[in-house]
Motif scaffolding. Sequence first.
Motif, PDB file in Angstrom:
ATOM      1  N   PRO A 243       7.945  -5.139 -15.013  1.00  0.00           N
ATOM      2  CA  PRO A 243       6.693  -5.868 -14.804  1.00  0.00           C
ATOM      3  C   PRO A 243       5.823  -5.342 -13.910  1.00  0.00           C
ATOM      4  O   PRO A 243       6.152  -4.771 -12.977  1.00  0.00           O
ATOM      5  N   PHE A 244       4.540  -5.964 -13.995  1.00  0.00           N
ATOM      6  CA  PHE A 244       3.448  -5.912 -12.972  1.00  0.00           C
ATOM      7  C   PHE A 244       2.802  -7.214 -12.537  1.00  0.00           C
ATOM      8  O   PHE A 244       2.550  -7.588 -14.039  1.00  0.00           O
ATOM      9  N   SER A 245       2.247  -7.358 -11.409  1.00  0.00           N
ATOM     10  CA  SER A 245       1.458  -8.523 -11.456  1.00  0.00           C
ATOM     11  C   SER A 245       0.814  -8.850 -10.414  1.00  0.00           C
ATOM     12  O   SER A 245       1.041  -8.175  -9.182  1.00  0.00           O
ATOM     13  N   LEU A 246      -0.473  -9.452 -10.492  1.00  0.00           N
ATOM     14  CA  LEU A 246      -1.292  -9.770  -9.232  1.00  0.00           C
ATOM     15  C   LEU A 246      -0.900 -11.019  -8.738  1.00  0.00           C
ATOM     16  O   LEU A 246      -1.334 -11.306  -7.604  1.00  0.00           O
ATOM     17  N   LYS A 247      -0.073 -11.777  -9.293  1.00  0.00           N
ATOM     18  CA  LYS A 247       0.199 -12.986  -8.886  1.00  0.00           C
ATOM     19  C   LYS A 247       1.321 -13.211  -7.721  1.00  0.00           C
ATOM     20  O   LYS A 247       1.367 -14.520  -7.315  1.00  0.00           O
ATOM     21  N   GLY A 248       2.108 -11.932  -7.425  1.00  0.00           N
ATOM     22  CA  GLY A 248       3.020 -12.181  -6.548  1.00  0.00           C
ATOM     23  C   GLY A 248       3.982 -11.576  -6.992  1.00  0.00           C
ATOM     24  O   GLY A 248       4.279 -10.876  -7.984  1.00  0.00           O
ATOM     25  N   ARG A 249       4.962 -11.584  -6.256  1.00  0.00           N
ATOM     26  CA  ARG A 249       6.275 -10.713  -6.196  1.00  0.00           C
ATOM     27  C   ARG A 249       6.902 -10.882  -7.673  1.00  0.00           C
ATOM     28  O   ARG A 249       7.156 -11.987  -8.250  1.00  0.00           O
ATOM     29  N   VAL A 250       7.433  -9.662  -8.336  1.00  0.00           N
ATOM     30  CA  VAL A 250       8.148  -9.653  -9.684  1.00  0.00           C
ATOM     31  C   VAL A 250       9.674  -8.733  -9.179  1.00  0.00           C
ATOM     32  O   VAL A 250       9.336  -7.925  -8.488  1.00  0.00           O
ATOM     33  N   GLU A 251      10.359  -9.051 -10.025  1.00  0.00           N
ATOM     34  CA  GLU A 251      11.674  -8.249 -10.016  1.00  0.00           C
ATOM     35  C   GLU A 251      11.485  -6.837 -10.574  1.00  0.00           C
ATOM     36  O   GLU A 251      11.038  -6.777 -11.637  1.00  0.00           O
ATOM     37  N   ASN A 252      11.756  -5.944  -9.937  1.00  0.00           N
ATOM     38  CA  ASN A 252      12.063  -4.704 -10.509  1.00  0.00           C
ATOM     39  C   ASN A 252      10.664  -3.976 -10.922  1.00  0.00           C
ATOM     40  O   ASN A 252      10.635  -3.072 -11.679  1.00  0.00           O
ATOM     41  N   GLY A 253       9.485  -4.616 -10.145  1.00  0.00           N
ATOM     42  CA  GLY A 253       8.050  -3.923 -10.669  1.00  0.00           C
ATOM     43  C   GLY A 253       7.135  -3.789  -9.724  1.00  0.00           C
ATOM     44  O   GLY A 253       7.422  -3.632  -8.501  1.00  0.00           O
ATOM     45  N   ALA A 254       5.972  -3.824  -9.918  1.00  0.00           N
ATOM     46  CA  ALA A 254       5.012  -3.513  -9.038  1.00  0.00           C
ATOM     47  C   ALA A 254       4.100  -4.804  -8.790  1.00  0.00           C
ATOM     48  O   ALA A 254       3.930  -5.474  -9.917  1.00  0.00           O
ATOM     49  N   TYR A 255       3.631  -5.288  -7.709  1.00  0.00           N
ATOM     50  CA  TYR A 255       2.914  -6.540  -7.404  1.00  0.00           C
ATOM     51  C   TYR A 255       2.242  -6.407  -6.318  1.00  0.00           C
ATOM     52  O   TYR A 255       2.059  -5.625  -5.559  1.00  0.00           O
ATOM     53  N   VAL A 256       1.369  -7.255  -6.136  1.00  0.00           N
ATOM     54  CA  VAL A 256       0.588  -7.637  -4.854  1.00  0.00           C
ATOM     55  C   VAL A 256       0.810  -8.854  -4.020  1.00  0.00           C
ATOM     56  O   VAL A 256       0.980  -9.761  -4.677  1.00  0.00           O
TER      57      VAL A 256
END
Length: 454
Positions: A243-256
């Motif tokens: 996964p990727f997300s602008l809303k915060g930490r995600v497991e095994n992915g990209a995030y801000v």
Amino acid sequence: MKLLNDYKNKKVLVLGLGKSGYAAAKLLQSMGAIVTVNDRGDLSTNEHAKDLKASGVHVVDGGHPLDLIDQSVALMIKNPGIPYTNPLIVKAEEIGVPVVTEVEIAGRLSEAPFIGITGSNGKTTTTMLIGEMMKGSNFKPIVAGNIGTALTSVVQKATNQNVIVAELSSFQLLGTRQFHPHVAVVLNIFDHHLDYHGTVEKYAAAKARITKNQTSEDALVFNADSERVLRFIADQSNATKVPFSLKGRVENGAYVADGTIYYRDEPILKCEEMGLPGEHNLMNALAAVAAAGVYGVPAKYIADVLRSFKGVRHRLEYVDIIQGRTVYNDSKATNIIATSKALHAFPGKSIVLLAGGLDRGNTFDALIPDLKKAPIKAVLLFGQTQKKLLDACQKAAIPVIKEVANVEEAVPEAFALSKPGDVILLSPACASWDQYKSFEQRGDIFIEEVNKFR
């Protein structure tokens, strides 16, 4: 390229002579197929048609004769934009002739694995970012697909040392059966192309074909912030989820988090260091980070690309600072959502917006909240949608609204209505075909006119 005998001495009908049709016809003929190309247009002066005829391909133009399809035809390859209501396609499906797009053929023949990128918006930027990032590994990326280069042309030279980074539209994906990218990237699903697909469910189902044949050994990079992506695609996929997300930490992915881009909890760079403006480009960057991360591209190289990448031609393309105005060419914004995102890319800056184009029957009421929220100083309107956009701008209480004939007339008005420090933004929210051959031509003319004010 894999040398298959699947098409040798088999009759194949290629429907539509565009870039992909020409490339597919050449490729299949080289593999021993008996190829016919059909296009409703007049091909008498078409150089591709002349080349195909000279090489022995049967070319039929000026219509779609139904006798081109019978049970002796093994396969039809259709141009992605031709609707399935076309009589030849209807007949082919009735008698059991498989109908595919060139993506399917390219996938079957390619020695190189695929990274496939799809979504309603952001495909081109994300594809280019991934292509640049992949150069930082031992792989040799080839960028192709909906971005402009036919996949059936690149698979002929691709080896297992390459990775094909392919932008894929819903039209292309709908015509796939066995296509199997090693990494699939799904950015978003908005209400696009419903005139073609009918419903958002059918549109999403076409997009979902990108992951249909994936297994747990493959990766699905997906937008965890999109309920539609989750419901229609990620929840149905057998791939390993990234996964990727602008809303915060995600497991095994990209995030801000805290103004920093992370991949698998490793910091990549500060968001403020990105070369591209706008939250939508930050989302595109996260998708690219995750896809490159799956392949093990070093974090330092990923960060270098994000800092240096200034955008795709005609997609919120930075032109220059001219007479103190910062000029952006977003001619590829051919729908409301793309323009909505562009309007939020310049916080604190006053905007002079140039918009308008082909009328597809929709209103622009959905753009009103963005017109109200963005600090718009003036709007210049042109094209068939001029009056509809005028209505939306009036409802949004834009202080200055002017109707002009075209982009050429809009540019000097934009300089007259702006001052140093402002942004001049071409982001039409409409297709270009009412006045220009393509969004590229519209954007090029915009830049030509802007350069007169240097």
